[in-house]
Design a protein around this motif. Structure first.
Motif, short mmCIF file in Angstrom:
data_model
loop_
_atom_site.label_atom_id
_atom_site.label_comp_id
_atom_site.label_asym_id
_atom_site.label_seq_id
_atom_site.Cartn_x
_atom_site.Cartn_y
_atom_site.Cartn_z
N ALA A 1 0.88 -1.17 0.00
CA ALA A 1 0.00 0.00 0.00
C ALA A 1 0.92 1.21 0.00
CB ALA A 1 -0.89 0.00 1.23
N LYS A 2 0.77 2.05 -1.01
CA LYS A 2 1.61 3.24 -1.12
C LYS A 2 0.94 4.38 -0.36
CE LYS A 2 3.91 6.23 -4.39
NZ LYS A 2 3.79 6.84 -5.68
N ALA A 3 1.70 5.00 0.54
CA ALA A 3 1.18 6.10 1.34
C ALA A 3 1.53 7.43 0.68
CB ALA A 3 1.80 6.04 2.74
N PRO A 4 0.84 8.49 1.04
CA PRO A 4 1.20 9.81 0.52
C PRO A 4 2.62 10.17 0.96
CG PRO A 4 -0.86 9.91 1.76
CD PRO A 4 -0.30 8.54 1.96
N THR B 1 3.73 0.41 2.83
CA THR B 1 3.56 -0.59 3.87
C THR B 1 3.11 -1.90 3.21
OG1 THR B 1 1.30 0.13 4.28
CG2 THR B 1 3.01 1.04 5.72
N ILE B 2 3.43 -2.97 3.86
CA ILE B 2 3.08 -4.29 3.35
C ILE B 2 1.61 -4.55 3.65
CG2 ILE B 2 3.53 -6.77 3.56
CD1 ILE B 2 6.47 -5.91 4.36
N ARG B 3 0.86 -4.87 2.61
CA ARG B 3 -0.56 -5.19 2.78
C ARG B 3 -0.79 -6.70 2.84
NH1 ARG B 3 -4.98 -2.54 -1.10
NH2 ARG B 3 -4.78 -0.83 0.38
N ILE C 1 16.54 3.14 -2.49
CA ILE C 1 16.35 2.81 -3.90
C ILE C 1 14.91 2.35 -4.16
CG2 ILE C 1 17.00 1.19 -5.73
CD1 ILE C 1 19.88 1.32 -4.53
N ALA C 2 14.39 1.48 -3.30
CA ALA C 2 13.02 0.98 -3.48
C ALA C 2 12.02 2.14 -3.42
CB ALA C 2 12.70 -0.06 -2.42
N TYR C 3 12.18 3.05 -2.48
CA TYR C 3 11.27 4.19 -2.37
C TYR C 3 11.40 5.12 -3.58
CZ TYR C 3 9.77 3.07 2.39
OH TYR C 3 9.22 2.49 3.49
N LYS C 4 12.62 5.26 -4.11
CA LYS C 4 12.82 6.07 -5.32
C LYS C 4 12.05 5.45 -6.49
CE LYS C 4 16.39 7.59 -8.49
NZ LYS C 4 17.76 7.38 -8.91
N TYR C 5 12.14 4.12 -6.61
CA TYR C 5 11.40 3.43 -7.68
C TYR C 5 9.90 3.64 -7.51
CZ TYR C 5 15.21 0.91 -10.01
OH TYR C 5 16.31 0.58 -10.76
N ALA D 1 1.86 -7.78 7.67
CA ALA D 1 0.78 -6.86 7.26
C ALA D 1 0.84 -5.59 8.10
CB ALA D 1 -0.57 -7.54 7.41
N GLY D 2 0.89 -4.45 7.40
CA GLY D 2 0.94 -3.16 8.08
C GLY D 2 2.35 -2.66 8.39
N GLN D 3 3.35 -3.51 8.18
CA GLN D 3 4.74 -3.12 8.46
C GLN D 3 5.30 -2.32 7.28
OE1 GLN D 3 6.37 -3.64 11.39
NE2 GLN D 3 4.39 -4.44 12.06
#
Length: 134
Positions: free
Chosen positions: A16-19, A28-30, A64-68, A48-50
């Motif tokens: 789940a992508k947050a603002p 966060t992991i759904r 890097i993951a957040y940049k992607y 879940a939720g982490q």
């Protein structure tokens, strides 16, 4: 739908992508399918939720993951995951956006010493080293 995802042979995580407001993790992991849960050593309920960085072993991998995610980049890239028992594992990670723009699918492909990906990485590294020497 989740039953189909859970029975897939490859490791899949729904994010789940947050603002991007800086007050919470970007993703966060759904949901974690059975193959990803086995790879990571966790149950789906534990993750879940982490935040995504729970399973990434290095701050650089998280960056890097957040940049992607921010750039909606779906190119595969290498990261190091961290299992529940603190084992580091190299993986190829690929992100894909679901039709719901706030959800992403994360695919993990382990790079193990006996795998084709591992051998190809070695060839590329050796070739790059040879080019640098000459």
């Amino acid at each position: 739908m989740m039953e189909v995802i859970d029975n897939l042979a490859f490791s899949m995580i729904i994010l789940a992508k947050a603002p991007a407001d800086g007050r919470q993790p970007l993703a966060t992991i759904r949901h974690v399918n059975a193959a990803a849960a086995e790879l990571l050593g966790y149950d789906d309920e534990e993750l879940a939720g982490q935040p995504l960085d729970t399973i990434l072993s290095q701050p650089e991998d998280t960056r890097i993951a957040y940049k992607y995610l921010e750039n909606a980049d779906t190119s595969p890239f290498e990261v190091h995951i961290l299992t529940k028992n603190r084992h580091k594992q190299s993986c190829i990670l690929t992100l894909s956006r679901l039709p719901d723009a706030e959800c992403w699918v994360l695919l993990l492909q382990p790079i193990r010493p006996d795998s084709y990906l591992f051998r190809m990485r070695q060839v590329v590294e050796q070739t790059a080293s040879a080019i640098m020497v000459t």
